[in-house]
Design a protein around this motif. Sequence first.
Motif, PDB file in Angstrom:
ATOM      1  N   GLU A   1       0.846  -1.206   0.084  1.00 35.52           N
ATOM      2  CA  GLU A   1       0.031  -0.076  -0.071  1.00 35.52           C
ATOM      3  C   GLU A   1       0.974   1.140   0.047  1.00 35.52           C
ATOM      4  N   VAL A   2       2.003   1.204   0.512  1.00 36.74           N
ATOM      5  CA  VAL A   2       3.000   2.311   0.788  1.00 36.74           C
ATOM      6  C   VAL A   2       3.543   2.460  -0.666  1.00 36.74           C
TER       7      VAL A   2
ATOM      8  N   THR B   1       2.572   1.690  -3.611  1.00 39.28           N
ATOM      9  CA  THR B   1       1.351   1.938  -4.549  1.00 39.28           C
ATOM     10  C   THR B   1       1.329   3.612  -4.326  1.00 39.28           C
ATOM     11  N   CYS B   2       1.606   4.275  -3.529  1.00 40.53           N
ATOM     12  CA  CYS B   2       1.630   5.830  -3.387  1.00 40.53           C
ATOM     13  C   CYS B   2       2.594   6.530  -4.228  1.00 40.53           C
TER      14      CYS B   2
ATOM     15  N   LYS C   1      -4.604  11.548  -4.490  1.00 42.21           N
ATOM     16  CA  LYS C   1      -4.924  11.048  -3.429  1.00 42.21           C
ATOM     17  C   LYS C   1      -4.230  11.145  -2.021  1.00 42.21           C
ATOM     18  N   LYS C   2      -4.720  10.765  -0.757  1.00 48.87           N
ATOM     19  CA  LYS C   2      -4.129  10.934   0.580  1.00 48.87           C
ATOM     20  C   LYS C   2      -4.332   9.708   1.268  1.00 48.87           C
ATOM     21  N   LYS C   3      -3.253   9.100   1.772  1.00 55.08           N
ATOM     22  CA  LYS C   3      -3.235   7.807   2.551  1.00 55.08           C
ATOM     23  C   LYS C   3      -2.576   8.125   3.650  1.00 55.08           C
ATOM     24  N   THR C   4      -2.950   7.744   4.768  1.00 54.18           N
ATOM     25  CA  THR C   4      -2.140   7.727   6.192  1.00 54.18           C
ATOM     26  C   THR C   4      -1.669   6.553   6.703  1.00 54.18           C
ATOM     27  N   PHE C   5      -0.439   6.324   7.336  1.00 52.75           N
ATOM     28  CA  PHE C   5       0.158   5.230   7.696  1.00 52.75           C
ATOM     29  C   PHE C   5       0.732   5.624   8.975  1.00 52.75           C
TER      30      PHE C   5
ATOM     31  N   THR D   1       1.847  10.521   6.389  1.00 49.22           N
ATOM     32  CA  THR D   1       0.739  10.887   5.541  1.00 49.22           C
ATOM     33  C   THR D   1       1.315  11.162   4.198  1.00 49.22           C
TER      34      THR D   1
ATOM     35  N   ASN E   1       0.605  12.131   0.281  1.00 48.72           N
ATOM     36  CA  ASN E   1      -0.346  12.887  -0.847  1.00 48.72           C
ATOM     37  C   ASN E   1       0.394  12.323  -2.072  1.00 48.72           C
ATOM     38  N   TYR E   2      -0.356  11.941  -3.147  1.00 46.27           N
ATOM     39  CA  TYR E   2       0.162  11.157  -4.228  1.00 46.27           C
ATOM     40  C   TYR E   2      -0.979  11.429  -5.271  1.00 46.27           C
TER      41      TYR E   2
END
Length: 183
Positions: free
Chosen positions: A125-126, A128-129, A172-176, A180, A182-183
């Motif tokens: 998942e990381v 992929t960003c 998109k934005k994902k937080t782990f 965080t 932003n991609y």
Amino acid sequence: MQVEKINNGSEWCMQFSNEELYKYLITKFDGNLDVIIRTLSDDEQEVEITSNIPIQFICFDGDNQDLFISFYGNQTSIFVKDEELMFIDESTKGTYTTSDTFQNVVYEGTLRNLTHAEMLTLFAEVITCFIGGIEVEIIEKEVPCDKQYKQYDYYKPHSYEINVKNNNLDRKKKTFENITINY
């Protein structure tokens, strides 16, 4: 699978087999035309996924090596455009110093309670960003030590905002945990 031991006698939590790497990481990118997978040994020789030779690195952009992951047993690192994201086994985190982590992104989530499948899915998942990333900007902020962010003997926890410059029209934005993207 042979598992190395660390000083306190516990097993490293990120000692992955080639089969696990294939099943829970590599297959996540099947059908993605922007990904060219290369699997390499510790001496950077090509390794077949079915080989008995342990995979040390997986490149996701072919020969460019601008996006790859490396496995050390007690630490897994994702490298993107010369930036390092460190995922450290919390049983060894206390031995890391500021010079080990300086200018690197350090994941502050817990890994030891995850299965190998869950860890490798997190790494996928990381990664992929960052697929198609042209440039990466990292903003680091110190965070207070509390229940969420543990203070270690030799380095302080941080939060990170990573801005990925790419050609995505749909941002998109994902937080782990403390990271965080932003991609």
